[in-house]
Scaffold this motif. Structure first.
Motif, PDB file in Angstrom:
ATOM      1  N   ARG A  24      -0.033  19.461  10.833  1.00  0.00           N
ATOM      2  CA  ARG A  24       0.707  18.422  11.581  1.00  0.00           C
ATOM      3  C   ARG A  24       2.192  18.404  11.240  1.00  0.00           C
ATOM      4  N   HIS A  25       2.500  18.683   9.973  1.00  0.00           N
ATOM      5  CA  HIS A  25       3.901  18.589   9.517  1.00  0.00           C
ATOM      6  C   HIS A  25       4.275  19.844   8.742  1.00  0.00           C
ATOM      7  N   PRO A  26       4.356  21.010   9.438  1.00  0.00           N
ATOM      8  CA  PRO A  26       4.666  22.245   8.690  1.00  0.00           C
ATOM      9  C   PRO A  26       6.035  22.183   8.028  1.00  0.00           C
ATOM     10  N   GLU A  27       6.899  21.293   8.549  1.00  0.00           N
ATOM     11  CA  GLU A  27       8.272  21.197   8.024  1.00  0.00           C
ATOM     12  C   GLU A  27       8.335  20.375   6.741  1.00  0.00           C
ATOM     13  N   ARG A  28       7.276  19.623   6.446  1.00  0.00           N
ATOM     14  CA  ARG A  28       7.342  18.689   5.327  1.00  0.00           C
ATOM     15  C   ARG A  28       6.066  18.781   4.489  1.00  0.00           C
ATOM     16  N   PRO A  29       6.159  19.400   3.298  1.00  0.00           N
ATOM     17  CA  PRO A  29       4.936  19.501   2.490  1.00  0.00           C
ATOM     18  C   PRO A  29       4.428  18.112   2.101  1.00  0.00           C
ATOM     19  N   PRO A  62       0.805  -1.230   0.000  1.00  0.00           N
ATOM     20  CA  PRO A  62       0.000   0.000   0.000  1.00  0.00           C
ATOM     21  C   PRO A  62       0.836   1.278   0.000  1.00  0.00           C
ATOM     22  N   LEU A  63       2.103   1.215   0.393  1.00  0.00           N
ATOM     23  CA  LEU A  63       2.903   2.441   0.366  1.00  0.00           C
ATOM     24  C   LEU A  63       3.432   2.729  -1.030  1.00  0.00           C
ATOM     25  N   HIS A  64       3.275   1.779  -1.944  1.00  0.00           N
ATOM     26  CA  HIS A  64       3.753   2.008  -3.319  1.00  0.00           C
ATOM     27  C   HIS A  64       2.548   2.065  -4.248  1.00  0.00           C
ATOM     28  N   ARG A 106      -3.714   6.313  11.228  1.00  0.00           N
ATOM     29  CA  ARG A 106      -3.649   5.898   9.821  1.00  0.00           C
ATOM     30  C   ARG A 106      -3.177   7.046   8.947  1.00  0.00           C
ATOM     31  N   ARG A 107      -2.578   6.706   7.816  1.00  0.00           N
ATOM     32  CA  ARG A 107      -2.127   7.721   6.861  1.00  0.00           C
ATOM     33  C   ARG A 107      -3.259   8.063   5.901  1.00  0.00           C
ATOM     34  N   ILE A 108      -3.209   9.260   5.356  1.00  0.00           N
ATOM     35  CA  ILE A 108      -4.188   9.647   4.347  1.00  0.00           C
ATOM     36  C   ILE A 108      -3.660   9.146   3.012  1.00  0.00           C
ATOM     37  N   MET A 109      -4.374   8.208   2.438  1.00  0.00           N
ATOM     38  CA  MET A 109      -3.896   7.590   1.197  1.00  0.00           C
ATOM     39  C   MET A 109      -3.965   8.591   0.034  1.00  0.00           C
ATOM     40  N   GLY A 110      -2.964   8.500  -0.838  1.00  0.00           N
ATOM     41  CA  GLY A 110      -2.926   9.418  -1.975  1.00  0.00           C
ATOM     42  C   GLY A 110      -2.258  10.739  -1.634  1.00  0.00           C
ATOM     43  N   MET A 111      -1.753  10.875  -0.396  1.00  0.00           N
ATOM     44  CA  MET A 111      -1.068  12.113   0.001  1.00  0.00           C
ATOM     45  C   MET A 111       0.369  11.780   0.419  1.00  0.00           C
ATOM     46  N   GLY A 112       1.296  12.674   0.085  1.00  0.00           N
ATOM     47  CA  GLY A 112       2.697  12.498   0.493  1.00  0.00           C
ATOM     48  C   GLY A 112       3.489  11.731  -0.552  1.00  0.00           C
ATOM     49  N   HIS A 113       4.761  12.005  -0.592  1.00  0.00           N
ATOM     50  CA  HIS A 113       5.631  11.314  -1.551  1.00  0.00           C
ATOM     51  C   HIS A 113       7.068  11.383  -1.065  1.00  0.00           C
ATOM     52  N   ARG A 114       7.805  10.335  -1.363  1.00  0.00           N
ATOM     53  CA  ARG A 114       9.210  10.315  -0.953  1.00  0.00           C
ATOM     54  C   ARG A 114      10.015  11.414  -1.647  1.00  0.00           C
ATOM     55  N   ILE A 115       9.744  11.684  -2.908  1.00  0.00           N
ATOM     56  CA  ILE A 115      10.553  12.626  -3.672  1.00  0.00           C
ATOM     57  C   ILE A 115       9.895  14.008  -3.784  1.00  0.00           C
ATOM     58  N   LEU A 134      -4.704  19.994   6.579  1.00  0.00           N
ATOM     59  CA  LEU A 134      -4.561  19.283   7.853  1.00  0.00           C
ATOM     60  C   LEU A 134      -3.139  18.734   8.018  1.00  0.00           C
ATOM     61  N   LEU A 135      -2.610  18.161   6.949  1.00  0.00           N
ATOM     62  CA  LEU A 135      -1.256  17.600   7.030  1.00  0.00           C
ATOM     63  C   LEU A 135      -0.231  18.714   7.215  1.00  0.00           C
ATOM     64  N   HIS A 136      -0.520  19.888   6.660  1.00  0.00           N
ATOM     65  CA  HIS A 136       0.392  21.023   6.851  1.00  0.00           C
ATOM     66  C   HIS A 136       0.412  21.448   8.320  1.00  0.00           C
ATOM     67  N   ALA A 192      -0.892  15.962  -2.798  1.00  0.00           N
ATOM     68  CA  ALA A 192      -1.475  14.819  -3.520  1.00  0.00           C
ATOM     69  C   ALA A 192      -0.404  14.126  -4.351  1.00  0.00           C
ATOM     70  N   ASN A 193      -0.414  12.804  -4.315  1.00  0.00           N
ATOM     71  CA  ASN A 193       0.508  12.042  -5.160  1.00  0.00           C
ATOM     72  C   ASN A 193      -0.258  11.408  -6.318  1.00  0.00           C
ATOM     73  N   VAL A 194       0.445  10.650  -7.126  1.00  0.00           N
ATOM     74  CA  VAL A 194      -0.139  10.070  -8.347  1.00  0.00           C
ATOM     75  C   VAL A 194      -1.401   9.255  -8.064  1.00  0.00           C
ATOM     76  N   GLU A 195      -1.437   8.614  -6.886  1.00  0.00           N
ATOM     77  CA  GLU A 195      -2.525   7.680  -6.612  1.00  0.00           C
ATOM     78  C   GLU A 195      -3.859   8.380  -6.391  1.00  0.00           C
ATOM     79  N   PHE A 196      -3.808   9.643  -5.962  1.00  0.00           N
ATOM     80  CA  PHE A 196      -5.043  10.342  -5.625  1.00  0.00           C
ATOM     81  C   PHE A 196      -5.980  10.398  -6.836  1.00  0.00           C
TER      82      PHE A 196
HETATM   83  N1  COA Z   1      -0.750  10.801   5.868  1.00  0.00           N
HETATM   84  C1  COA Z   1      -0.390  11.141   7.115  1.00  0.00           C
HETATM   85  N2  COA Z   1       0.880  11.362   7.498  1.00  0.00           N
HETATM   86  C2  COA Z   1       1.819  11.211   6.556  1.00  0.00           C
HETATM   87  C3  COA Z   1       1.520  10.856   5.248  1.00  0.00           C
HETATM   88  C4  COA Z   1       0.171  10.653   4.915  1.00  0.00           C
HETATM   89  N3  COA Z   1      -0.191  10.309   3.671  1.00  0.00           N
HETATM   90  N4  COA Z   1       2.663  10.789   4.531  1.00  0.00           N
HETATM   91  C5  COA Z   1       3.662  11.058   5.377  1.00  0.00           C
HETATM   92  N5  COA Z   1       3.143  11.335   6.607  1.00  0.00           N
HETATM   93  C6  COA Z   1       3.884  11.701   7.802  1.00  0.00           C
HETATM   94  C7  COA Z   1       4.454  10.463   8.479  1.00  0.00           C
HETATM   95  O1  COA Z   1       3.559   9.940   9.420  1.00  0.00           O
HETATM   96  C8  COA Z   1       5.700  11.002   9.118  1.00  0.00           C
HETATM   97  O2  COA Z   1       5.349  11.622  10.324  1.00  0.00           O
HETATM   98  P1  COA Z   1       6.258  11.424  11.665  1.00  0.00           P
HETATM   99  O3  COA Z   1       7.593  11.980  11.277  1.00  0.00           O
HETATM  100  O4  COA Z   1       5.523  12.207  12.690  1.00  0.00           O
HETATM  101  O5  COA Z   1       6.281   9.950  11.887  1.00  0.00           O
HETATM  102  C9  COA Z   1       6.159  12.099   8.157  1.00  0.00           C
HETATM  103  O6  COA Z   1       5.004  12.492   7.419  1.00  0.00           O
HETATM  104  C10 COA Z   1       7.215  11.609   7.193  1.00  0.00           C
HETATM  105  O7  COA Z   1       6.758  10.384   6.637  1.00  0.00           O
HETATM  106  P2  COA Z   1       7.707   9.290   6.016  1.00  0.00           P
HETATM  107  O8  COA Z   1       7.028   7.962   6.110  1.00  0.00           O
HETATM  108  O9  COA Z   1       9.096   9.403   6.577  1.00  0.00           O
HETATM  109  O10 COA Z   1       7.800   9.767   4.538  1.00  0.00           O
HETATM  110  P3  COA Z   1       8.183   8.877   3.314  1.00  0.00           P
HETATM  111  O11 COA Z   1       8.927   9.712   2.373  1.00  0.00           O
HETATM  112  O12 COA Z   1       8.833   7.611   3.722  1.00  0.00           O
HETATM  113  O13 COA Z   1       6.726   8.507   2.795  1.00  0.00           O
HETATM  114  C11 COA Z   1       4.965   7.789   1.508  1.00  0.00           C
HETATM  115  C12 COA Z   1       6.282   8.552   1.511  1.00  0.00           C
HETATM  116  C13 COA Z   1       4.363   7.836   0.116  1.00  0.00           C
HETATM  117  C14 COA Z   1       5.216   6.321   1.880  1.00  0.00           C
HETATM  118  C15 COA Z   1       3.998   8.425   2.531  1.00  0.00           C
HETATM  119  O14 COA Z   1       3.779   9.783   2.220  1.00  0.00           O
HETATM  120  C16 COA Z   1       2.674   7.669   2.631  1.00  0.00           C
HETATM  121  O15 COA Z   1       2.585   6.690   3.365  1.00  0.00           O
HETATM  122  N6  COA Z   1       1.613   8.109   1.892  1.00  0.00           N
HETATM  123  C17 COA Z   1       0.353   7.408   1.902  1.00  0.00           C
HETATM  124  C18 COA Z   1       0.397   6.189   0.992  1.00  0.00           C
HETATM  125  C19 COA Z   1       0.378   6.567  -0.469  1.00  0.00           C
HETATM  126  O16 COA Z   1      -0.355   7.433  -0.915  1.00  0.00           O
HETATM  127  N7  COA Z   1       1.203   5.849  -1.237  1.00  0.00           N
HETATM  128  C20 COA Z   1       1.352   6.075  -2.655  1.00  0.00           C
HETATM  129  C21 COA Z   1       2.688   6.688  -2.929  1.00  0.00           C
HETATM  130  S1  COA Z   1       2.873   7.174  -4.609  1.00  0.00           S
END
Ligand code: COA
Length: 377
Positions: free
Chosen positions: A306-311, A215-217, A248-257, A302-304, A314-318
């Motif tokens: 909680r994590h103002p330091e890390r934008p 699910p993280l990919h 739980r994480r919000i799916m479709g939000m956040g990205h490693r790069i 909401l995520l901003h 929306a990622n591709v999955e959204f």
């Molecule tokens: N919802 C809630 N919090 C999130 C989040 C999300 N979607 N994505 C990251 N965070 C938070 C983490 O909980 C972490 O908080 P903490 O430092 O208090 O523990 C912080 O942001 C950094 O997260 P981290 O897991 O180190 O970032 P990452 O670069 O490894 O994660 C993802 C990248 C994609 C795995 C992550 O953003 C995620 O799990 N997203 C949801 C799953 C998803 O959409 N996957 C498809 C990816 S294309």
């Protein structure tokens, strides 16, 4: 043998556990600029390839393979079509594998069993048959035979028994083109590691499929659609807060790069708007898109907080979830459908890795107890 505990600080430091920022390969296939939100695939901007270039998914496969140094593939479209026909003829031997209840488990099992010894393009052609036929077998229906005169997208729609609709086939083409490659994502890395050992194409693709299942990919778009369903007709903020409070994480939000919005989200929004303009269900698609934008904005805000330091945007999955839904793909097939598009990148990376001829073999930092020194009497 005696064991002693050496302080971990005395041993060489480990790299970041997710290998973030670690460069392990040179590639000419795609470039991901996470700060500016730009994606180049085979030298073209993703939005240009998917929305402006009239070519099919086959065009990007051809470009990626040409850059990778793979042997030239004349008549690539025909080659893929032939692979679909051959795969279909083998389906009776794969019924058990394709009937596994999870679509990714079925795809993994059928690829491992049915594609042994196949070269790259044949594996790609086979995947679309496995996904389409597997879905029909799992619901007790007979698989529909491929038609070699169609493009991969048109034929996939037909094997799924979806209406023969050029607008939807174009949207699926845009989707597969956009996800065809994306730097060294987890599944591509898995494929390259296996390729670096000198293994065949099939095990490389099976490794990549295994990584994509998580699910993280690649496994997020189904849960994104669940989220949109659960928040319909309500202010999504409360729902999102409860998800985060439950850990739980919000799916479709956040990205490693990406530190900005994923450019592929923009491409899919555009593809959806274009599809809505041509489809009879225009108002349903437009309403769903409007709701998704509201949920995205609420999640981002909401995520901003909680994590103002890390934008976290929306990622591709959204918007994958929305686009595939509008094309007529059921959510349990989202990840498997993604795999067909990403297989283009896997094959090109496998070829590129083979050219380097170098085994990928990193080191681990040992944090267990050490052997005691033998002391002289
Ligand atoms: N919802 C809630 N919090 C999130 C989040 C999300 N979607 N994505 C990251 N965070 C938070 C983490 O909980 C972490 O908080 P903490 O430092 O208090 O523990 C912080 O942001 C950094 O997260 P981290 O897991 O180190 O970032 P990452 O670069 O490894 O994660 C993802 C990248 C994609 C795995 C992550 O953003 C995620 O799990 N997203 C949801 C799953 C998803 O959409 N996957 C498809 C990816 S294309």
């Amino acid at each position: 043998m005696n064991l002693i505990g050496l302080p971990i600080g005395d041993r060489p430091p480990a790299k970041a556990s997710g290998l973030e920022g670690v460069v392990v390969a040179d590639t000419r296939l795609s470039h991901v600029d996470g700060e500016r939100g730009e994606l180049l695939i085979a030298g073209y901007r993703a939005e240009e390839l998917a929305l402006e270039d009239p070519g099919h998914f086959e065009t990007v496969v051809e470009r990626l393979l040409a850059i990778s140094g793979a042997a030239p593939q004349p008549a690539l479209r025909e080659h893929l079509a032939r692979a679909r026909i051959t795969t279909f003829a083998r389906l009776p031997q794969l019924t058990e594998a394709l009937s596994l209840s999870d679509s990714m488990d079925a795809l993994l099992a059928a690829t491992a069993q049915g594609s042994a010894g196949s070269e790259g393009l044949s594996v790609l052609g086979a995947l679309s048959v496995y996904v389409a036929a597997g879905a029909r077998l799992r619901s007790g229906r007979t698989p529909i035979a491929p038609d070699a005169s169609r493009s991969t997208a048109q034929d996939f729609m037909s094997m799924r028994c979806l209406p023969d609709d050029p607008a939807r086939a174009r949207a699926l083409d845009a989707y597969w083109t956009t996800v065809s490659d994306h730097g060294l994502n987890a599944s591509t890395f898995a494929a390259r590691v296996v390729a670096s050992t000198g293994s065949d194409v099939m095990p490389c693709v099976v490794a990549a499929l295994g990584a994509l299942k998580g699910p993280l990919h690649g496994g997020a778009p189904g849960p994104v659609l669940d989220m949109l369903d659960e928040t319909t007709d309500m202010d999504p903020r409360g729902w999102l807060e409860r998800e985060l409070a439950a850990g739980r994480r919000i799916m479709g939000m956040g990205h490693r790069i990406y530190r900005v919005r994923d450019p592929r989200a923009f491409v899919f929004e555009q593809a959806l708007t274009r599809l809505a303009a041509e489809a009879p269900e225009k108002s349903a698609i437009t309403a769903r898109l409007g709701h998704a934008r509201r949920v995205e904005q609420a999640a981002r805000a909401l995520l901003h907080e909680r994590h103002p330091e890390r934008p976290l945007c929306a990622n591709v999955e959204f918007y994958t979830a929305l686009l595939l839904e509008a094309v007529g793909i059921p959510r349990e097939l989202f990840t498997a459908t993604f795999a067909i598009g990403r297989c283009a990148g896997w094959l090109a990376h496998i070829a590129e890795q083979r050219h380097t001829g170098r085994l990928i073999r990193p080191a681990a930092r040992y944090v267990g107890p050490m052997l005691a020194q033998t002391m002289p009497e």
